[in-house]
Write a protein that holds these residues in place. Structure first.
Motif, PDB file in Angstrom:
ATOM      1  N   ARG A  28     -80.192 -17.263 -29.370  1.00  0.00           N
ATOM      2  CA  ARG A  28     -81.517 -16.742 -29.722  1.00  0.00           C
ATOM      3  C   ARG A  28     -81.445 -16.120 -31.105  1.00  0.00           C
ATOM      4  N   ARG A  57     -78.310 -19.617 -24.034  1.00  0.00           N
ATOM      5  CA  ARG A  57     -79.661 -19.054 -24.132  1.00  0.00           C
ATOM      6  C   ARG A  57     -80.297 -19.452 -25.458  1.00  0.00           C
ATOM      7  N   ASP A  59     -84.186 -19.465 -27.880  1.00  0.00           N
ATOM      8  CA  ASP A  59     -85.484 -18.821 -28.100  1.00  0.00           C
ATOM      9  C   ASP A  59     -86.600 -19.626 -27.449  1.00  0.00           C
ATOM     10  N   PRO A  60     -87.612 -18.947 -26.895  1.00  0.00           N
ATOM     11  CA  PRO A  60     -88.784 -19.661 -26.388  1.00  0.00           C
ATOM     12  C   PRO A  60     -89.609 -20.175 -27.569  1.00  0.00           C
ATOM     13  N   ASP A  96     -84.576 -16.665 -16.268  1.00  0.00           N
ATOM     14  CA  ASP A  96     -83.545 -16.430 -17.278  1.00  0.00           C
ATOM     15  C   ASP A  96     -83.980 -16.837 -18.684  1.00  0.00           C
ATOM     16  N   GLY A  97     -85.152 -17.441 -18.796  1.00  0.00           N
ATOM     17  CA  GLY A  97     -85.624 -17.878 -20.104  1.00  0.00           C
ATOM     18  C   GLY A  97     -85.187 -19.307 -20.401  1.00  0.00           C
TER      19      GLY A  97
END
Length: 113
Positions: A28, A57, A59-60, A96-97
């Motif tokens: 992210r 992980r 970024d959205p 969790d994204g």
């Protein structure tokens, strides 16, 4: 007990997330070249170590839409799966994204002669 193909057995096991992984690669806030370099380094190093699980992980999408690292990261991971470097690849659960849960194959065990 019935035998299930891996696809269906994985569905029954449920989604594995960040808390299930042995380590987390948090991409992210990174740009695409840095993220791709980090993924390639992780995959290359995994070939010489024991297998482990990693939550990656990402970024959205930005407000109003836009590009994310999901597709380029997914392509790299799918290629690694085809090469046998990744045993299991799935998306992280919604809670969790955005990202992936990856089981790295690790170094192949040598058969005794």
């Amino acid at each position: 007990m019935p035998h299930f193909e891996d696809f269906y057995a994985n569905k029954l096991r449920g989604a594995l997330g960040v808390t299930d992984a042995e380590s987390v690669l948090d991409l992210r806030g990174t740009n695409r070249p840095t993220a791709e370099a980090s993924l390639k380094e992780m995959l290359e190093r995994s070939r010489f170590a024991k297998g482990k699980t990693v939550a990656i992980r990402l970024d959205p999408p930005p407000e109003g839409g836009g590009e994310t690292l999901f597709q380029p990261a997914g392509r790299l991971l799918l290629d690694a799966k085809r090469r046998g470097w990744v045993e299991r690849l799935q998306t992280l659960p919604a809670g969790d994204g955005l990202g992936f849960y990856v089981a790295l194959a690790g170094k192949a065990q040598r058969e005794p002669d």
